[in-house]
Enzyme design. Sequence first.
Site, PDB file in Angstrom:
ATOM      1  N   SER A 213       0.709  -1.100  -0.032  1.00 24.44           N
ATOM      2  CA  SER A 213       0.096  -0.062  -0.014  1.00 24.44           C
ATOM      3  C   SER A 213       0.925   1.227  -0.181  1.00 24.44           C
ATOM      4  CB  SER A 213      -0.804  -0.168   1.261  1.00 24.44           C
ATOM      5  OG  SER A 213      -2.094   0.884   0.992  1.00 24.44           O
ATOM      6  N   ASP A 294      -9.023  -5.326  -4.325  1.00 27.43           N
ATOM      7  CA  ASP A 294      -8.350  -3.859  -4.362  1.00 27.43           C
ATOM      8  C   ASP A 294      -9.636  -3.087  -5.032  1.00 27.43           C
ATOM      9  OD1 ASP A 294      -6.287  -3.321  -2.797  1.00 27.43           O
ATOM     10  OD2 ASP A 294      -4.975  -4.450  -4.312  1.00 27.43           O
ATOM     11  N   HIS A 326      -7.481  -6.024   0.134  1.00 25.94           N
ATOM     12  CA  HIS A 326      -6.084  -5.290   0.193  1.00 25.94           C
ATOM     13  C   HIS A 326      -5.300  -5.434   1.518  1.00 25.94           C
ATOM     14  CE1 HIS A 326      -4.209  -1.229  -0.175  1.00 25.94           C
ATOM     15  NE2 HIS A 326      -4.122  -1.055   0.881  1.00 25.94           N
TER      16      HIS A 326
END
Length: 351
Positions: A213, A294, A326
Amino acid sequence: MGAHPPAHSPLRPRPSAGRRPDSGTGTGTGDGTGIGTGSFTGNGTRIGTDTGSDTGSGPTMGGWRDMSAEALEDHYSPSRWSPRLDRDTIIDAHLAVTAAGTERARASGQALLHVPYGDGDGEKLDIYFPTEPSEAFPALVYIHGGYWQCMSKDDSGFAAPPLVSQGVAVVAVDYDIAPKGHMDTMVLQVRRSLAFLVQRYPRIRGIYLCGHSAGAHLAAMVLSTDWTEFQVVPDIKGAVLVSGLYDLEPILHTYVNDALNMSREEAQRNSPMRLVTPAVPPACEVLVAVAQHDSPEFRRQSQEYSQALRAAGWSVSVLDLAGVDHFDVIERLSEDSYVLTQVILNMISRA
């Protein structure tokens, strides 16, 4: 453990950001992300090149500019896209899983904790050494996520056990998160941590970056570093970028920037998409990984960055991981049999 996110932390969007979607984004083309073609492995994971086309209805090629403020916040709120847990529960679960995994890693192996790479309070490393260290060993440098505003190296050792058992050191990097740290500072700190690492531990045989991320963004920024000012050139052989962001301009218009307080100029000079340079041998191998669940914007950014690298001559592959979101896309690095764990070990073994 890193700071627990308050009710409206970077991991928890404002309540006004819209309802959580009823399902994830799907896989392959058709969701507007153009994540590329490739073959599927036995567990439904696709690995291949980034030659896909945008055939769906999602935002493409900077289409975020045409999105409403509510939609933009929705697309940049990762917790809204998981089909397995609601947005608050999944964040608490992620923090618990990564912290517990890190505690297990610290207890089970040889770790050197809180190693200062600079003078600041946040400038420290945790190093997990191989179970049976050889004279020289590769190192995976893990850069944590948390939207540049939460988590720490104390949540970042969970991936160590499967790697140290195979002779790979794992280094978890801390950096000054916002609001104390500004984006320019965070990028510089991660670069400096690598320079320190190779100077302090000359036995390291190749560095492999792994970021999740926000950490994938910082790892990508490392790839654009001019190392002349650091008086050392780390031997970066590979980079594994997981569910990352490579163009920071969209988040200027979301809740994420409340604590970051980035200007447009700061966002642009810290956007890897704008800093892709022609690959110079021996350029490292880059793996861009994205989760099925995602958001379409995270998937779009991964696709466009991988294409930009490939166009500049970099060796790039895309890993589209089915059945994960995610958060568990990175949590499962604690598992020996997880496909991403195996891909990383294969990358290191080929060097």
